[in-house]
Scaffold this motif. Structure first.
Motif, PDB file in Angstrom:
ATOM      1  N   ALA A 108     -20.139  16.639   1.682  1.00 41.43           N
ATOM      2  CA  ALA A 108     -20.931  15.398   1.721  1.00 41.43           C
ATOM      3  C   ALA A 108     -20.485  14.452   2.827  1.00 41.43           C
ATOM      4  CB  ALA A 108     -20.866  14.714   0.365  1.00 41.43           C
ATOM      5  N   GLN A 109     -20.169  14.980   3.988  1.00 39.72           N
ATOM      6  CA  GLN A 109     -19.840  14.126   5.129  1.00 39.72           C
ATOM      7  C   GLN A 109     -21.081  13.340   5.547  1.00 39.72           C
ATOM      8  OE1 GLN A 109     -16.659  13.919   6.646  1.00 39.72           O
ATOM      9  NE2 GLN A 109     -16.157  15.090   4.796  1.00 39.72           N
ATOM     10  N   PRO A 110     -20.933  12.076   5.905  1.00 36.33           N
ATOM     11  CA  PRO A 110     -22.087  11.341   6.435  1.00 36.33           C
ATOM     12  C   PRO A 110     -22.652  12.050   7.667  1.00 36.33           C
ATOM     13  CG  PRO A 110     -20.265   9.845   5.964  1.00 36.33           C
ATOM     14  CD  PRO A 110     -19.716  11.236   5.836  1.00 36.33           C
ATOM     15  N   MET A 111     -23.965  12.151   7.726  1.00 37.90           N
ATOM     16  CA  MET A 111     -24.622  12.836   8.839  1.00 37.90           C
ATOM     17  C   MET A 111     -25.426  11.838   9.662  1.00 37.90           C
ATOM     18  SD  MET A 111     -25.977  16.353   7.021  1.00 37.90           S
ATOM     19  CE  MET A 111     -26.667  15.488   5.586  1.00 37.90           C
ATOM     20  N   ASP A 112     -25.567  12.126  10.935  1.00 33.82           N
ATOM     21  CA  ASP A 112     -26.387  11.283  11.803  1.00 33.82           C
ATOM     22  C   ASP A 112     -27.861  11.631  11.700  1.00 33.82           C
ATOM     23  OD1 ASP A 112     -24.201   9.790  13.078  1.00 33.82           O
ATOM     24  OD2 ASP A 112     -23.656  11.756  13.904  1.00 33.82           O
ATOM     25  N   PHE A 113     -28.166  12.845  11.272  1.00 30.97           N
ATOM     26  CA  PHE A 113     -29.563  13.257  11.117  1.00 30.97           C
ATOM     27  C   PHE A 113     -29.640  14.485  10.216  1.00 30.97           C
ATOM     28  CE2 PHE A 113     -27.987  15.965  14.466  1.00 30.97           C
ATOM     29  CZ  PHE A 113     -28.624  17.177  14.265  1.00 30.97           C
ATOM     30  N   VAL A 114     -30.814  14.696   9.661  1.00 27.75           N
ATOM     31  CA  VAL A 114     -31.146  15.949   8.987  1.00 27.75           C
ATOM     32  C   VAL A 114     -32.393  16.500   9.666  1.00 27.75           C
ATOM     33  CG1 VAL A 114     -31.949  17.042   6.859  1.00 27.75           C
ATOM     34  CG2 VAL A 114     -30.117  15.335   6.771  1.00 27.75           C
ATOM     35  N   GLY A 115     -32.297  17.738  10.137  1.00 34.57           N
ATOM     36  CA  GLY A 115     -33.436  18.387  10.762  1.00 34.57           C
ATOM     37  C   GLY A 115     -34.267  19.116   9.723  1.00 34.57           C
ATOM     38  N   VAL A 116     -35.581  19.049   9.894  1.00 31.79           N
ATOM     39  CA  VAL A 116     -36.519  19.670   8.966  1.00 31.79           C
ATOM     40  C   VAL A 116     -37.341  20.716   9.709  1.00 31.79           C
ATOM     41  CG1 VAL A 116     -38.507  19.287   7.464  1.00 31.79           C
ATOM     42  CG2 VAL A 116     -36.668  17.584   7.563  1.00 31.79           C
ATOM     43  N   ASN A 117     -37.249  21.952   9.279  1.00 28.80           N
ATOM     44  CA  ASN A 117     -38.108  23.013   9.787  1.00 28.80           C
ATOM     45  C   ASN A 117     -39.226  23.231   8.772  1.00 28.80           C
ATOM     46  OD1 ASN A 117     -36.262  23.225  11.837  1.00 28.80           O
ATOM     47  ND2 ASN A 117     -35.512  25.252  11.270  1.00 28.80           N
ATOM     48  N   TYR A 118     -40.455  22.950   9.189  1.00 26.65           N
ATOM     49  CA  TYR A 118     -41.598  23.036   8.265  1.00 26.65           C
ATOM     50  C   TYR A 118     -42.696  23.895   8.867  1.00 26.65           C
ATOM     51  CZ  TYR A 118     -45.709  21.920   5.522  1.00 26.65           C
ATOM     52  OH  TYR A 118     -46.841  22.035   4.742  1.00 26.65           O
ATOM     53  N   TYR A 119     -43.193  24.827   8.042  1.00 25.19           N
ATOM     54  CA  TYR A 119     -44.289  25.692   8.457  1.00 25.19           C
ATOM     55  C   TYR A 119     -45.450  25.699   7.467  1.00 25.19           C
ATOM     56  CZ  TYR A 119     -41.115  27.388  12.037  1.00 25.19           C
ATOM     57  OH  TYR A 119     -40.260  27.450  13.122  1.00 25.19           O
ATOM     58  N   THR A 120     -45.142  25.622   6.164  1.00 23.99           N
ATOM     59  CA  THR A 120     -46.185  25.732   5.154  1.00 23.99           C
ATOM     60  C   THR A 120     -45.651  25.201   3.833  1.00 23.99           C
ATOM     61  OG1 THR A 120     -47.795  27.270   4.157  1.00 23.99           O
ATOM     62  CG2 THR A 120     -45.528  28.063   4.414  1.00 23.99           C
ATOM     63  N   ARG A 121     -46.493  25.200   2.812  1.00 27.25           N
ATOM     64  CA  ARG A 121     -46.042  24.902   1.450  1.00 27.25           C
ATOM     65  C   ARG A 121     -45.951  26.216   0.676  1.00 27.25           C
ATOM     66  NH1 ARG A 121     -51.320  22.349  -1.738  1.00 27.25           N
ATOM     67  NH2 ARG A 121     -52.884  23.754  -0.874  1.00 27.25           N
ATOM     68  N   ASN A 122     -45.399  26.140  -0.517  1.00 29.83           N
ATOM     69  CA  ASN A 122     -45.268  27.332  -1.349  1.00 29.83           C
ATOM     70  C   ASN A 122     -45.716  27.041  -2.773  1.00 29.83           C
ATOM     71  OD1 ASN A 122     -44.019  29.439   0.382  1.00 29.83           O
ATOM     72  ND2 ASN A 122     -42.454  27.877   0.645  1.00 29.83           N
ATOM     73  N   PHE A 123     -46.069  28.097  -3.470  1.00 33.80           N
ATOM     74  CA  PHE A 123     -46.450  28.016  -4.878  1.00 33.80           C
ATOM     75  C   PHE A 123     -45.522  28.900  -5.696  1.00 33.80           C
ATOM     76  CE2 PHE A 123     -50.274  26.744  -2.688  1.00 33.80           C
ATOM     77  CZ  PHE A 123     -50.782  25.730  -3.489  1.00 33.80           C
ATOM     78  N   SER A 124     -45.281  28.488  -6.927  1.00 34.33           N
ATOM     79  CA  SER A 124     -44.446  29.272  -7.834  1.00 34.33           C
ATOM     80  C   SER A 124     -45.266  29.729  -9.025  1.00 34.33           C
ATOM     81  CB  SER A 124     -43.260  28.432  -8.339  1.00 34.33           C
ATOM     82  OG  SER A 124     -42.339  28.223  -7.314  1.00 34.33           O
TER      83      SER A 124
END
Length: 445
Positions: free
Chosen positions: A293-309
């Motif tokens: 849980a180190q403080p981060m300067d950013f979180v990158g998000v890789n997004y392509y689609t949604r999913n269903f369960s």
């Protein structure tokens, strides 16, 4: 009622902050080639490609796009696009063939040339340390299932930060740890091709732990650059209103998103997921969780689609009525807005970046041109989705299109094309597609 894609409303670069970062992204194994050049060691993906049936077209990354030798041409293509940032990954086995021990100066020299070429063209440097191609020598010693690998990774991270930190805007520890853990160690469809959920969950813990250790070590060394991690995330919906599907969706979200976000942001694993995993859950200490849980300067998000369960039959994505890409993924830009809003509201993340976003389609070359209108539409709609999140107060400061050019698409080989720039693999000729020209015009607006 399922939401439909919004109409194509006009949006320009001026609608974003003047300091917003616009880029393209790649990864080392997918584009560099030169796998036996200048002292590079073998990676787990070199070994995985040798397994019969592992890669759809039987190919490998030995040549890929030959970026190792053609990087100047590729940098010129980036400059003509008008992007101000490039997110790429460093090949660990290229700079340290065995993942421990001596550094390979010829490998570091390549990245020095690449970085200086970017800076000369006014393009920011965004480095990813681990985009899946760990040295095979470390895998033979247990790989990410071996806790000692965390220490080797920290040494690698520190060396890269010391050499290139003064030139680098941001440093990402891991790209998509879920993929390494689940696809590589539980389902076995990616390198290293193992099939054990218990091993996969241990791997996920060590990836998170090594991230925290590396961030802490770089900060203690006094090296000033933005530090973070990149996660592949998707909204997950139940396929029906049944209690079984609702519970399945909650656990799937737990395994895909909360398993990584909760320790990174709160220093704990989600209790419902630990209970679900039972004996497959990793062993960890309070000290481990504090390190993660180190403080981060950013979180990158890789997004392509949604999913269903679904607790029963698999969900048929075609039933949504939305377009589907060549990967079989539904085009659903609203999911990106929803995801970014959740990360800010639920986790309080103060700097988010869309670090990968793009689509594979069956591109056809006609008279030397590639009219990939569907990719252009995909990018346009997802840039709008990013803007929609920002309009709701979400702190997003960057968007990176995936990918600069067609490349080795992992287990799909060269059959799937995500690039803004077409690569003719026999000749390696680069040809900007319609989507590249649209992005160029958007950035010049």
């Amino acid at each position: 009622m399922l939401m439909q894609t919004k109409p194509n409303l006009t949006l320009s670069r001026e609608d974003f902050p003047t300091d917003f970062t616009w880029g393209v992204a790649t990864s080392s194994f997918q584009i560099e080639g030169a796998t036996h050049t200048d002292g590079r060691g073998a990676s787990v993906w070199d070994t995985f490609c040798e397994q019969p049936g592992a890669i759809a077209d039987g190919s490998n990354g030995s040549i890929a796009c030959d970026h190792y030798h053609r990087y100047e041409e590729d940098l010129d293509l980036m400059a003509r696009l008008g992007v101000n940032a490039y997110r790429f990954s460093m090949s660990w086995p290229r700079v340290q063939p065995d993942g421990r021990g001596a550094w390979n100066e010829a490998g570091f020299a390549f990245y020095e040339r690449l970085i200086q070429g970017l800076l000369q063209r006014g393009i920011q440097v965004h480095i990813t340390l681990n985009h899946w191609d760990m040295p095979q020598a470390l895998q033979e010693a247990g790989g990410w299932a071996n806790r000692e690998t965390c220490g080797y990774f920290v040494a690698y991270a520190l060396e890269v930060a010391r050499r290139f930190g003064r030139y680098t805007q941001s440093l990402c520890t891991h790209n998509e740890p879920w993929v390494i853990a689940v696809l590589g160690h539980e389902l076995g469809v990616f390198a290293p091709g193992l099939k054990s959920r218990k091993t996969a969950m241990l791997v996920s813990h060590h990836l998170l732990l090594s991230h925290g250790m590396a961030v802490k070590a770089i900060r203690e060394a006094g090296i000033k650059l933005e530090l973070g991690i990149v996660l592949n995330l998707s909204p997950i919906y139940p396929a029906s209103d049944s209690e079984a599907d609702l519970q399945k969706a909650k656990i799937d979200d737990g395994l895909n998103a909360r398993w990584y976000l909760d320790p990174l942001c709160y220093g704990r694993y989600p209790e419902d997921v630990l209970s679900h995993l039972g004996d497959d859950a990793p062993t960890f200490s309070p000290e481990d969780m504090a390190t993660i849980a180190q403080p981060m300067d950013f979180v990158g998000v890789n997004y392509y689609t949604r999913n269903f369960s679904s607790s029963g039959n698999p969900w048929d994505v075609n039933s949504t009525g939305n377009e589907v890409t060549d990967m079989g993924w539904e085009v659903y830009p609203e999911g990106l807005t929803e995801l970014l809003c959740r990360l800010h509201q639920e986790y309080g993340i103060q700097c988010l970046r869309v670090t990968e976003n793009g689509a594979a389609f069956k591109d056809e070359m006609v008279d030397g041109q590639i009219d990939d209108e569907r990719r252009e539409s995909y990018l346009r709609e997802h840039i709008r989705a990013t803007h929609d999140a920002m309009a709701q107060g979400v702190p997003v400061d960057a968007y990176f299109a995936w990918s600069l050019m067609d490349n080795f698409e992992w287990a799909s080989g060269y059959e799937k094309r995500f690039g803004l720039i077409h690569v003719d693999y026999p000749s390696l000729k680069r040809t900007p597609k319609r989507s590249a020209k649209w992005y160029q015009q958007f950035l010049k607006a």
